[in-house]
Write a protein that holds these residues in place. Sequence first.
Motif, PDB file in Angstrom:
ATOM      1  N   ASP A  90       0.878  -1.332  -0.072  1.00  0.00           N
ATOM      2  CA  ASP A  90       0.149   0.080   0.066  1.00  0.00           C
ATOM      3  C   ASP A  90       0.947   1.392  -0.037  1.00  0.00           C
ATOM      4  OD1 ASP A  90      -1.848   1.958   0.323  1.00  0.00           O
ATOM      5  OD2 ASP A  90      -3.062   0.811   1.714  1.00  0.00           O
ATOM      6  N   PRO A  91       0.697   1.908  -0.996  1.00  0.00           N
ATOM      7  CA  PRO A  91       1.476   3.256  -1.054  1.00  0.00           C
ATOM      8  C   PRO A  91       1.352   4.403   0.132  1.00  0.00           C
ATOM      9  CG  PRO A  91      -0.384   3.324  -2.716  1.00  0.00           C
ATOM     10  CD  PRO A  91      -0.385   2.194  -2.173  1.00  0.00           C
ATOM     11  N   LYS A  92       0.026   4.002   0.997  1.00  0.00           N
ATOM     12  CA  LYS A  92      -0.086   5.172   1.985  1.00  0.00           C
ATOM     13  C   LYS A  92       0.655   4.776   3.115  1.00  0.00           C
ATOM     14  CE  LYS A  92      -3.950   7.803   3.325  1.00  0.00           C
ATOM     15  NZ  LYS A  92      -5.549   7.633   3.581  1.00  0.00           N
ATOM     16  N   ASP A  93       0.756   3.420   3.713  1.00  0.00           N
ATOM     17  CA  ASP A  93       1.326   2.906   5.074  1.00  0.00           C
ATOM     18  C   ASP A  93       2.340   1.978   4.782  1.00  0.00           C
ATOM     19  OD1 ASP A  93      -0.315   0.762   4.297  1.00  0.00           O
ATOM     20  OD2 ASP A  93      -1.388   1.009   6.098  1.00  0.00           O
ATOM     21  N   ASN A  94       2.834   1.443   3.394  1.00  0.00           N
ATOM     22  CA  ASN A  94       3.919   0.667   3.190  1.00  0.00           C
ATOM     23  C   ASN A  94       3.772  -0.582   3.892  1.00  0.00           C
ATOM     24  OD1 ASN A  94       5.256   2.210   1.726  1.00  0.00           O
ATOM     25  ND2 ASN A  94       6.384   3.096   3.363  1.00  0.00           N
TER      26      ASN A  94
END
Length: 120
Positions: A90-94
């Motif tokens: 997920d690009p938001k929370d890795n």
Amino acid sequence: MSRRHTPAPPRRPLRVRSGDRVQVIAGKDRGKSGRVLRVEPAKQRVYVEGLNMVKRHTRPRQVAGTRTEAGGGVIEREGPIHVSNVMLVDPKDNKPTRVGVERENGKPFRVARRTGTRID
């Protein structure tokens, strides 16, 4: 008469594309992550940068028309990983996430199920 079994081609496109960051969830490289270099949809395999390294013993070959030789020896390169053994990061929370598909004006977009953010 013996026949070789070939896997049936996937009915829908893979949700992982080249350039995506993925995390390996099964196998010898479990827990590691990297960037997808190449995708083979027919075989349902992905090649991830720096993961599942395999050694190839290559013979020195002469390049056509010249006297120089392409070096032989033991070459390490990425091996294939089945697409079921990787998860998109997920690009938001890795963190690894499942991928959903939402449509807007008839055009599909990949969406991270974890946070709901668009991937592309």
